[in-house]
Design an enzyme around this catalytic site. Structure first.
Site, PDB file in Angstrom:
ATOM      1  N   LYS A 157      27.682  25.015  40.714  1.00  0.00           N
ATOM      2  CA  LYS A 157      26.271  25.444  40.755  1.00  0.00           C
ATOM      3  C   LYS A 157      25.692  25.341  42.164  1.00  0.00           C
ATOM      4  CE  LYS A 157      25.740  22.535  37.295  1.00  0.00           C
ATOM      5  NZ  LYS A 157      27.120  22.428  36.803  1.00  0.00           N
ATOM      6  N   ILE A 158      25.933  24.210  42.826  1.00  0.00           N
ATOM      7  CA  ILE A 158      25.335  24.001  44.154  1.00  0.00           C
ATOM      8  C   ILE A 158      26.058  24.832  45.208  1.00  0.00           C
ATOM      9  CG2 ILE A 158      24.870  22.282  45.949  1.00  0.00           C
ATOM     10  CD1 ILE A 158      24.613  20.191  43.618  1.00  0.00           C
ATOM     11  N   THR A 232      26.829  16.908  51.305  1.00  0.00           N
ATOM     12  CA  THR A 232      25.732  16.513  50.404  1.00  0.00           C
ATOM     13  C   THR A 232      26.314  16.174  49.034  1.00  0.00           C
ATOM     14  OG1 THR A 232      25.397  18.823  49.805  1.00  0.00           O
ATOM     15  CG2 THR A 232      23.949  17.941  51.517  1.00  0.00           C
ATOM     16  N   SER A 233      27.625  15.939  48.976  1.00  0.00           N
ATOM     17  CA  SER A 233      28.251  15.732  47.665  1.00  0.00           C
ATOM     18  C   SER A 233      28.420  14.252  47.344  1.00  0.00           C
ATOM     19  CB  SER A 233      29.571  16.483  47.612  1.00  0.00           C
ATOM     20  OG  SER A 233      30.045  16.486  46.298  1.00  0.00           O
ATOM     21  N   ARG A 234      29.505  13.660  47.791  1.00  0.00           N
ATOM     22  CA  ARG A 234      29.697  12.222  47.638  1.00  0.00           C
ATOM     23  C   ARG A 234      30.356  11.705  48.910  1.00  0.00           C
ATOM     24  NH1 ARG A 234      26.396  12.391  44.379  1.00  0.00           N
ATOM     25  NH2 ARG A 234      26.443  11.809  42.178  1.00  0.00           N
ATOM     26  N   ASP A 258      24.398  13.521  53.922  1.00  0.00           N
ATOM     27  CA  ASP A 258      23.376  13.023  52.998  1.00  0.00           C
ATOM     28  C   ASP A 258      23.959  11.902  52.146  1.00  0.00           C
ATOM     29  OD1 ASP A 258      20.744  13.172  51.756  1.00  0.00           O
ATOM     30  OD2 ASP A 258      21.785  13.908  49.971  1.00  0.00           O
ATOM     31  N   GLU A 263      27.496   3.742  50.850  1.00  0.00           N
ATOM     32  CA  GLU A 263      26.029   3.845  50.819  1.00  0.00           C
ATOM     33  C   GLU A 263      25.360   2.909  49.820  1.00  0.00           C
ATOM     34  OE1 GLU A 263      25.719   8.034  49.533  1.00  0.00           O
ATOM     35  OE2 GLU A 263      24.739   7.324  47.729  1.00  0.00           O
ATOM     36  N   HIS A 295      20.815  10.122  50.860  1.00  0.00           N
ATOM     37  CA  HIS A 295      21.005  10.696  49.518  1.00  0.00           C
ATOM     38  C   HIS A 295      19.687  11.288  49.007  1.00  0.00           C
ATOM     39  CE1 HIS A 295      24.161  10.442  46.163  1.00  0.00           C
ATOM     40  NE2 HIS A 295      23.300  11.386  45.832  1.00  0.00           N
ATOM     41  N   GLN A 296      19.166  12.169  49.822  1.00  0.00           N
ATOM     42  CA  GLN A 296      17.819  12.707  49.619  1.00  0.00           C
ATOM     43  C   GLN A 296      17.855  14.139  49.061  1.00  0.00           C
ATOM     44  OE1 GLN A 296      15.845  12.659  53.451  1.00  0.00           O
ATOM     45  NE2 GLN A 296      14.378  14.203  52.816  1.00  0.00           N
ATOM     46  N   ALA A 297      19.056  14.724  49.020  1.00  0.00           N
ATOM     47  CA  ALA A 297      19.141  16.167  48.737  1.00  0.00           C
ATOM     48  C   ALA A 297      18.517  16.555  47.400  1.00  0.00           C
ATOM     49  CB  ALA A 297      20.595  16.617  48.791  1.00  0.00           C
ATOM     50  N   PHE A 298      18.547  15.640  46.437  1.00  0.00           N
ATOM     51  CA  PHE A 298      18.034  15.978  45.092  1.00  0.00           C
ATOM     52  C   PHE A 298      16.516  15.883  45.012  1.00  0.00           C
ATOM     53  CE2 PHE A 298      16.443  11.982  43.341  1.00  0.00           C
ATOM     54  CZ  PHE A 298      16.840  11.116  44.350  1.00  0.00           C
TER      55      PHE A 298
HETATM   56  P1  NAI Z   1      29.550  21.633  39.518  1.00  0.00           P
HETATM   57  O1  NAI Z   1      30.295  20.894  38.484  1.00  0.00           O
HETATM   58  O2  NAI Z   1      28.708  22.802  39.093  1.00  0.00           O
HETATM   59  O3  NAI Z   1      30.573  22.185  40.640  1.00  0.00           O
HETATM   60  C1  NAI Z   1      31.604  21.409  41.175  1.00  0.00           C
HETATM   61  C2  NAI Z   1      32.717  22.363  41.583  1.00  0.00           C
HETATM   62  O4  NAI Z   1      33.737  21.581  42.201  1.00  0.00           O
HETATM   63  C3  NAI Z   1      33.346  23.101  40.398  1.00  0.00           C
HETATM   64  O5  NAI Z   1      33.399  24.485  40.657  1.00  0.00           O
HETATM   65  C4  NAI Z   1      34.736  22.493  40.297  1.00  0.00           C
HETATM   66  O6  NAI Z   1      35.713  23.419  39.830  1.00  0.00           O
HETATM   67  C5  NAI Z   1      34.990  22.094  41.731  1.00  0.00           C
HETATM   68  N1  NAI Z   1      36.060  21.111  41.868  1.00  0.00           N
HETATM   69  C6  NAI Z   1      36.495  20.191  40.972  1.00  0.00           C
HETATM   70  N2  NAI Z   1      37.545  19.506  41.479  1.00  0.00           N
HETATM   71  C7  NAI Z   1      37.765  20.015  42.711  1.00  0.00           C
HETATM   72  C8  NAI Z   1      38.728  19.734  43.713  1.00  0.00           C
HETATM   73  N3  NAI Z   1      39.677  18.801  43.543  1.00  0.00           N
HETATM   74  N4  NAI Z   1      38.658  20.442  44.869  1.00  0.00           N
HETATM   75  C9  NAI Z   1      37.718  21.417  45.036  1.00  0.00           C
HETATM   76  N5  NAI Z   1      36.812  21.733  44.109  1.00  0.00           N
HETATM   77  C10 NAI Z   1      36.820  21.039  42.963  1.00  0.00           C
HETATM   78  O7  NAI Z   1      28.708  20.562  40.294  1.00  0.00           O
HETATM   79  P2  NAI Z   1      27.389  20.784  41.199  1.00  0.00           P
HETATM   80  O8  NAI Z   1      26.197  20.660  40.338  1.00  0.00           O
HETATM   81  O9  NAI Z   1      27.564  22.003  42.019  1.00  0.00           O
HETATM   82  O10 NAI Z   1      27.453  19.475  42.110  1.00  0.00           O
HETATM   83  C11 NAI Z   1      28.453  19.289  43.091  1.00  0.00           C
HETATM   84  C12 NAI Z   1      28.426  17.857  43.579  1.00  0.00           C
HETATM   85  O11 NAI Z   1      27.215  17.633  44.303  1.00  0.00           O
HETATM   86  C13 NAI Z   1      28.386  16.796  42.456  1.00  0.00           C
HETATM   87  O12 NAI Z   1      29.700  16.429  42.074  1.00  0.00           O
HETATM   88  C14 NAI Z   1      27.672  15.645  43.079  1.00  0.00           C
HETATM   89  O13 NAI Z   1      28.618  14.733  43.562  1.00  0.00           O
HETATM   90  C15 NAI Z   1      26.913  16.255  44.250  1.00  0.00           C
HETATM   91  N6  NAI Z   1      25.456  16.099  44.129  1.00  0.00           N
HETATM   92  C16 NAI Z   1      24.768  15.494  45.160  1.00  0.00           C
HETATM   93  C17 NAI Z   1      23.405  15.353  45.108  1.00  0.00           C
HETATM   94  C18 NAI Z   1      22.616  14.752  46.242  1.00  0.00           C
HETATM   95  O14 NAI Z   1      21.434  14.423  46.060  1.00  0.00           O
HETATM   96  N7  NAI Z   1      23.180  14.607  47.422  1.00  0.00           N
HETATM   97  C19 NAI Z   1      22.655  15.787  43.915  1.00  0.00           C
HETATM   98  C20 NAI Z   1      23.451  16.451  42.917  1.00  0.00           C
HETATM   99  C21 NAI Z   1      24.815  16.572  43.023  1.00  0.00           C
END
Ligand code: NAI
Length: 330
Positions: A157-158, A232-234, A258, A263, A295-298
């Protein structure tokens, strides 16, 4: 005795309390907000509650889960998308786990774009300069995004919103995903190609055993000199020591973070005025080409409203039916 569902809400911040109180204005849930994070020491606070509501840096390991189950807690309600901090396999059969799979992909993707633009146009530097009436342009040279290649790792999604934003800038997009989307209108390549061809790499995949330290000394070596990394992921997708070394060697052009792998004990807290213990993070922050947000992105109004509404629906649904569409299963 009230039969309202009792929720112990950990790591509560003012903005959480405001959005959850608004979403719970009917008063269906009885929410007790705790400032402290959930961990092995604080789990005792969950006694007498039906649900614990937790966020990204609460510790929900085997011990904590056993203790919650013993206390009769029925549900761990994550008010976030990622669930790498919960031992979901261990929770199976003992206690339910629900999450908020999507609340605003725009919030996170737009923050990634904001970090990227800030970094490459040196806005973080010029903001401070003009505040001090320093109008010099020396050292503020940036580069155009137009025509540059961005590698997007994770096209969920992101990642997809981020791809749309990048296209708006006229960038060439290449992507990697373990499970590529069938309807993609961008090119998928393998990770090696991402490292080799990208001027900018942005991470939007979950943290798993497979993605842990996907950016390490070896992968950095294969990246273009001057590459800009946006995470901005983990945090633990990137080996912070290797990143620091890549920056020291001038191989990495800039990093926008982020999230950070260690952290949990610092982000979301005011540590100003304290002796800062994490040398790696301190050194990264001290670099002119590193931008750290905590960790502000959300953190947008839209996202917080969706998080609160979905979490409350998840709790009601799970406690009523014993299952939930947003359940996390091992
Ligand atoms: P999502 O589940 O919609 O998309 C994640 C994508 O990563 C999927 O297309 C999946 O197939 C892919 N994926 C899974 N394993 C993988 C691998 N080994 N290598 C490459 N791609 C792989 O998740 P969404 O909503 O897009 O969120 C992504 C990440 O963003 C979350 O896992 C979360 O850690 C992080 N996040 C960070 C926030 C922040 O405030 N900084 C807020 C929300 C999410």
């Amino acid at each position: 005795m009230s039969n309202k569902i009792k929720v112990a809400f950990f790591d509560a911040k003012d903005y959480d309390i405001a959005s959850f109180d608004k979403a719970n204005r009917s008063g269906d849930l009885k929410i007790k907000y705790f400032e402290t994070k959930l961990d092995e020491d604080t789990v005792k606070l969950a006694k007498g509650y039906d649900v614990v509501c937790v966020f990204v840096n609460d510790t929900v390991n085997e011990k904590v889960i056993n203790s919650l189950a013993k206390k009769g807690v029925k549900l761990i309600a994550l008010r976030c998308a990622g669930f790498n901090n919960v031992d979901v396999a261990h929770a199976a059969g003992k206690i339910g786990v629900v999450r908020v799979p999507a609340y605003s992909p725009y919030a996170v993707a737009e923050h990634a774009a904001a970090l990227l633009l800030t970094s490459i146009r040196r806005i973080h530097k010029s903001y401070i300069r003009t505040k001090d009436f320093n109008f010099s342009l020396n050292g503020l040279m940036g580069f155009d995004l137009h025509g540059k290649t961005v590698g997007v790792v994770g096209t969920g999604k992101i990642g997809r919103v981020f791809i749309d934003i990048c296209r708006g800038f006229g960038m060439n997009v290449i992507a990697y995903d373990k499970f590529p989307a069938k309807d993609a209108d961008y090119d998928y390549v393998d990770l090696k190609e991402i490292w080799k061809k990208s001027d900018i790499i942005s991470f939007h995949c979950p943290l798993t055993e497979e993605t842990y330290h996907m950016v390490d000394a070896a992968s950095i070596k294969n990246m273009k000199k001057g590459v800009v990394l946006v995470n901005t992921s983990r945090g633990a997708l990137i080996d912070a020591e290797a990143l620091l070394e890549g920056i020291r060697k001038r191989h990495i052009g800039a990093a926008c973070l982020d999230v950070y792998e260690e952290e949990a004990s610092v982000f979301f807290e005011d540590r100003s005025g304290h002796i800062f213990e994490d040398d790696t993070l301190a050194r990264l922050i001290s670099m002119p080409n590193v931008i750290v947000t905590s960790h502000q992105a959300f953190l947008t109004e839209e996202a917080l409203t969706n998080i609160a509404n979905t979490t409350i629906n998840n709790i009601n649904e799970f406690l009523k039916k014993g299952s939930c569409v947003n359940e996390v299963k091992a």
